[in-house]
Every structure is written in structure tokens, then in C-alpha cells.
Design an enzyme around this catalytic site. Structure first.
Site, PDB file in Angstrom:
ATOM      1  N   GLN A  58       0.806  -1.222   0.000  1.00 46.62           N
ATOM      2  CA  GLN A  58       0.000   0.000   0.000  1.00 46.62           C
ATOM      3  C   GLN A  58       0.836   1.268   0.000  1.00 46.62           C
ATOM      4  O   GLN A  58       0.307   2.356  -0.237  1.00 46.62           O
ATOM      5  CB  GLN A  58      -0.937   0.030   1.217  1.00 46.62           C
ATOM      6  CG  GLN A  58      -2.046  -0.994   1.143  1.00 46.62           C
ATOM      7  CD  GLN A  58      -2.941  -0.884   2.359  1.00 46.62           C
ATOM      8  OE1 GLN A  58      -2.674  -1.489   3.378  1.00 46.62           O
ATOM      9  NE2 GLN A  58      -4.000  -0.094   2.252  1.00 46.62           N
ATOM     10  N   CYS A  98     -10.492   0.673   3.754  1.00 50.27           N
ATOM     11  CA  CYS A  98      -9.098   0.439   3.370  1.00 50.27           C
ATOM     12  C   CYS A  98      -8.478   1.784   3.039  1.00 50.27           C
ATOM     13  O   CYS A  98      -9.092   2.585   2.333  1.00 50.27           O
ATOM     14  CB  CYS A  98      -9.057  -0.481   2.155  1.00 50.27           C
ATOM     15  SG  CYS A  98      -7.384  -0.843   1.574  1.00 50.27           S
ATOM     16  N   LEU A  99      -7.274   2.032   3.561  1.00 47.98           N
ATOM     17  CA  LEU A  99      -6.621   3.324   3.287  1.00 47.98           C
ATOM     18  C   LEU A  99      -6.397   3.525   1.791  1.00 47.98           C
ATOM     19  O   LEU A  99      -6.279   4.658   1.333  1.00 47.98           O
ATOM     20  CB  LEU A  99      -5.293   3.419   4.048  1.00 47.98           C
ATOM     21  CG  LEU A  99      -5.417   3.537   5.576  1.00 47.98           C
ATOM     22  CD1 LEU A  99      -4.035   3.549   6.224  1.00 47.98           C
ATOM     23  CD2 LEU A  99      -6.204   4.774   5.973  1.00 47.98           C
ATOM     24  N   HIS A 140      -7.498  -9.145   6.129  1.00 47.87           N
ATOM     25  CA  HIS A 140      -7.558  -8.036   5.162  1.00 47.87           C
ATOM     26  C   HIS A 140      -6.138  -7.648   4.728  1.00 47.87           C
ATOM     27  O   HIS A 140      -5.862  -7.499   3.540  1.00 47.87           O
ATOM     28  CB  HIS A 140      -8.288  -6.847   5.813  1.00 47.87           C
ATOM     29  CG  HIS A 140      -8.318  -5.586   5.000  1.00 47.87           C
ATOM     30  ND1 HIS A 140      -9.485  -4.970   4.615  1.00 47.87           N
ATOM     31  CD2 HIS A 140      -7.313  -4.800   4.506  1.00 47.87           C
ATOM     32  CE1 HIS A 140      -9.196  -3.880   3.910  1.00 47.87           C
ATOM     33  NE2 HIS A 140      -7.877  -3.746   3.842  1.00 47.87           N
ATOM     34  N   GLU A 141      -5.237  -7.499   5.708  1.00 50.13           N
ATOM     35  CA  GLU A 141      -3.854  -7.105   5.381  1.00 50.13           C
ATOM     36  C   GLU A 141      -3.136  -8.228   4.644  1.00 50.13           C
ATOM     37  O   GLU A 141      -2.366  -7.974   3.717  1.00 50.13           O
ATOM     38  CB  GLU A 141      -3.090  -6.700   6.641  1.00 50.13           C
ATOM     39  CG  GLU A 141      -3.685  -5.511   7.399  1.00 50.13           C
ATOM     40  CD  GLU A 141      -4.014  -4.320   6.518  1.00 50.13           C
ATOM     41  OE1 GLU A 141      -3.284  -4.076   5.539  1.00 50.13           O
ATOM     42  OE2 GLU A 141      -5.019  -3.640   6.788  1.00 50.13           O
ATOM     43  N   HIS A 144      -3.754  -8.163   1.005  1.00 50.98           N
ATOM     44  CA  HIS A 144      -2.967  -7.174   0.247  1.00 50.98           C
ATOM     45  C   HIS A 144      -1.677  -7.784  -0.283  1.00 50.98           C
ATOM     46  O   HIS A 144      -1.182  -7.388  -1.336  1.00 50.98           O
ATOM     47  CB  HIS A 144      -2.601  -5.981   1.141  1.00 50.98           C
ATOM     48  CG  HIS A 144      -3.668  -4.931   1.237  1.00 50.98           C
ATOM     49  ND1 HIS A 144      -4.118  -4.219   0.145  1.00 50.98           N
ATOM     50  CD2 HIS A 144      -4.356  -4.450   2.296  1.00 50.98           C
ATOM     51  CE1 HIS A 144      -5.041  -3.344   0.537  1.00 50.98           C
ATOM     52  NE2 HIS A 144      -5.213  -3.466   1.844  1.00 50.98           N
TER      53      HIS A 144
HETATM   54 ZN    ZN Z   1      -6.552  -2.400   2.913  1.00 51.97          ZN
END
Ligand code: ZN
Length: 175
Positions: A58, A98-99, A140-141, A144
Site C-alpha cells: 500500500q 481500506c486506506l 484483510h492485510e 494485500h
Molecule cells: Zn486495505
């Protein structure tokens, strides 16, 4: 992938549909001071952005590591390097954001519990069991690191409700 600090310049949050978010990240080969510095930077960016989780891709680093803090406070930050998930059990449905997808929130159905095995910043392996919000954030992470975003896991109704916001992010990215 061996990480060297000069790459730290210019790291910033990447937003959907940046293609780096879709890459499969590579394992961290050596947990060195560069990785520690990267983890610190990730923690800073996450807290400043009011997030509770942030994965290295990210901020444009395709490495298998992420940070999270369930309280959003810096003293609660956990760093997980080369994580592996096991014992996925049960089902929960928690609203996620999510950022990398500002303005989008939706309920995601995932296993309610998991076990995660990872390296810490000392390069030592640890194992921890997570449930509920912790299990959701970790999954979730972890997603990614494989180029998966939470919008990929939405049901048809939620997907439809996010469509406009996604299109806007796609337009913003092109500009
Ligand atoms: Zn995220």
C-alpha cells in the site's frame, strides 16, 4: 527480496486502482534495519491516516509484511513479516474500509478466527490466534500481500453500492 533503505524515499500511500496493489508481494529475505525502518514508516503513515492496518504494497513496497493497531494508537502497533494464515474458522461479517480505497466501506464475510505465524522485527517466529476484529484486520492485510482487495470479496449487492465510488477513484487515478 532484500530491502535496502534508499528505497524509503518517496514512499506514500497508493490508491486503487494503482497496479502495485494487484501485485503478489515477495517474502522478506532478511529482517534487517531497513525492514525495521520501513515498519516504522508504515506505522507512522497508518496512524496519521487514522487506519488500523497497512500492508507494505500500500506504500509501493511489494514485500510480505504489514502493520496493524486495533486501537489506532502507536503503542499498540504490531508488525508481521512473512505471515502465514492457518486454522481459518467460523464466519463473521464486519464492515471494512481500506486506506487505499478512501470513502468506501462495506461488510465483508470472512472466517471469524485464524492463526497467524510470522516473523517479528527481531527476525524471530511467533504464532498468535486472532478472533473477530483482529482476525478480520489480519486477513484483510494478508490479502494485500496477494494483490487482493476487500472489494474483491463483496457480495453482489455491496459491490453494486460501491460502484460509483470505485469509478470516481478510477477517474481520480487517471488525472
Ligand atoms: Zn486495505
Amino acid at each position: 527480496m532484500i530491502f535496502s533503505p534508499p528505497h524509503l524515499n518517496n514512499l506514500h500511500l497508493r490508491y486503487y486502482p494503482d497496479p502495485i496493489l494487484r501485485q503478489k508481494a515477495k517474502p522478506v529475505e532478511i529482517v534487517n534495519s531497513g525492514i525495521a525502518t520501513l515498519a516504522e514508516l508504515m506505522g507512522d503513515i497508518m496512524i496519521k491516516s487514522s487506519g488500523i492496518g497497512l500492508a507494505a504494497p500500500q506504500i509501493g513496497m511489494p514485500l510480505r509484511m504489514f502493520v496493524f493497531s486495533l486501537t489506532g494508537k502507536p503503542e499498540d502497533i504490531e508488525v508481521l513479516i512473512n505471515p502465514e494464515l492457518s486454522n481459518l474458522q467460523g464466519t463473521s461479517e464486519i464492515e471494512e474500509g481500506c486506506l487505499s480505497l478512501p470513502g468506501i466501506r462495506a461488510k465483508v464475510r470472512r472466517p471469524a478466527a485464524c492463526t497467524v505465524t510470522a516473523l517479528n522485527l527481531d527476525g524471530n517466529q511467533f504464532v498468535t490466534d486472532a478472533v473477530d476484529l483482529a482476525a478480520t484486520v489480519i486477513q484483510h492485510e494478508f490479502d494485500h500481500l496477494d494483490g487482493t482487495l476487500f472489494i474483491d470479496r463483496l457480495n453482489a449487492v455491496s459491490r453494486l453500492s460501491c460502484r460509483k465510488a470505485l469509478k470516481q477513484l478510477e477517474r481520480d487515478f487517471q488525472e
